[in-house]
Design an enzyme around this catalytic site. Structure first.
Site, PDB file in Angstrom:
ATOM      1  N   SER A 147       0.846  -1.192   0.000  1.00 19.56           N
ATOM      2  CA  SER A 147       0.000   0.000   0.000  1.00 19.56           C
ATOM      3  C   SER A 147       0.877   1.236   0.000  1.00 19.56           C
ATOM      4  O   SER A 147       1.971   1.237   0.580  1.00 19.56           O
ATOM      5  CB  SER A 147      -0.908   0.016   1.231  1.00 19.56           C
ATOM      6  OG  SER A 147      -1.596   1.254   1.349  1.00 19.56           O
ATOM      7  N   TYR A 205      -2.356  -0.239  10.230  1.00 17.55           N
ATOM      8  CA  TYR A 205      -2.353  -0.614   8.813  1.00 17.55           C
ATOM      9  C   TYR A 205      -1.054  -0.167   8.155  1.00 17.55           C
ATOM     10  O   TYR A 205      -0.422  -0.923   7.404  1.00 17.55           O
ATOM     11  CB  TYR A 205      -3.555   0.024   8.109  1.00 17.55           C
ATOM     12  CG  TYR A 205      -3.693  -0.351   6.660  1.00 17.55           C
ATOM     13  CD1 TYR A 205      -4.258  -1.561   6.291  1.00 17.55           C
ATOM     14  CD2 TYR A 205      -3.253   0.499   5.649  1.00 17.55           C
ATOM     15  CE1 TYR A 205      -4.392  -1.919   4.953  1.00 17.55           C
ATOM     16  CE2 TYR A 205      -3.373   0.160   4.316  1.00 17.55           C
ATOM     17  CZ  TYR A 205      -3.945  -1.052   3.973  1.00 17.55           C
ATOM     18  OH  TYR A 205      -4.064  -1.398   2.649  1.00 17.55           O
TER      19      TYR A 205
END
Length: 288
Positions: free
Chosen positions: A156, A169
């Site tokens: 990501s 995250y």
């Protein structure tokens, strides 16, 4: 768009009849990959949490590939024994694996650095350790087969620029980036290996992790767009598969990433992009 013939000529691992294993395959980017690869003639192993969504995804992919070319395996990637079982089932069913896509992930925010240890651990067990478990379960057998192979791990942009909002995250995806870089290095230095590692870095994508949206936001890409971009990048030999979206161009991403590493080089405060003393300088940098 890169044609199937061009992809399969450049990437023997994606030849018709070969096998792709995709975790997080019941929705979003994973399901888009399964559909696209099935259309190219690959056999598909779909792994996801068991239930109606996985069953529905398997049926959808089987309409493209045929029932005998699709295997759905309920798998919690945070559990190494379940990923080992996934590998056993995949190799038993199809005899080999040429593409492993470690894509399973969750985005729920467990809170601040000093809160909710169990929530933090669960997210990291899936997003980071799920990738490690996949590599451990599949790569030794793929190496032993001596055939062309690909490992694609889904990272990501948040693992690179680490914006405030969901620290757990960011930590998990930073770990995936570092792990995949080391994996690619280890694979290219493994005698006789014909397997390449790659880091998929999606942009804003309408997928299972998209919060509060029942239809695709205008700024988001679809999973299908991400996979088309990924395949073209693999043909080019890209390690970092940095996807744009309908809001962020590659030049924008490059500047954000350059600013992030500049925090270290210039000894600015952590996450200076959002610091009141530096946010104006960041805005000027982006406009330059």
């Amino acid at each position: 768009m890169t044609t199937d013939a061009e992809i399969q000529s450049a990437l023997p691992a994606l030849s018709s009849g070969n096998v792709a294993v995709i975790t997080g395959g019941a929705s979003g980017i994973g399901l888009a990959a399964a559909r696209r690869l099935a259309a190219m003639g690959l056999k598909i192993v779909l792994a996801d949490i068991g239930g109606a969504r996985l069953d529905e995804a398997a049926r959808a992919v089987a309409t493209i590939a045929g029932d005998s070319a699709v295997l759905a395996v309920a798998t919690d990637v945070s559990q190494p024994d379940e990923v080992d079982r996934l590998a056993e089932k995949a190799f038993d069913a199809f005899g080999g694996v040429s593409l492993l896509m470690n894509n399973a992930g969750v985005g729920n925010n467990p809170g601040k650095p000093w809160e909710n240890r169990d929530g933090w651990k669960r997210l990291l067990d899936i997003n980071f350790w799920g990738v490690v478990h996949g590599v451990e379960a599949f790569v030794p057998r793929m190496l032993a087969a001596g055939k062309p192979g690909l490992i694609v791990n889904t990272g990501s942009k948040q693992g690179i620029t680490t914006p405030p909002g969901n620290l757990a995250y960011n930590v998990s995806k930073s770990g995936v980036k570092t792990f995949t870089e080391g994996l690619a290095h280890a694979l290219r230095n493994e005698p006789g290996a014909n397997i390449a590692g790659h880091l998929l870095i999606p942009g804003f994508t309408f997928a299972g992790l998209t919060e509060g949206a029942t239809e695709k936001p205008a700024g988001a890409w679809t999973g299908e767009q991400v996979i088309d971009f990924m395949l073209a990048a693999l043909v080019r030999g890209d390690f970092y598969i940095l996807c744009p979206d309908n809001e962020a161009t590659r030049p924008m991403d490059e500047k954000r990433m350059a600013w992030a590493i500049g925090d270290i080089i210039e000894n600015r405060p952590a996450l200076s992009r959002w610091h009141p003393d530096h946010k104006d300088a960041f805005a000027a940098f982006m406009d330059s």
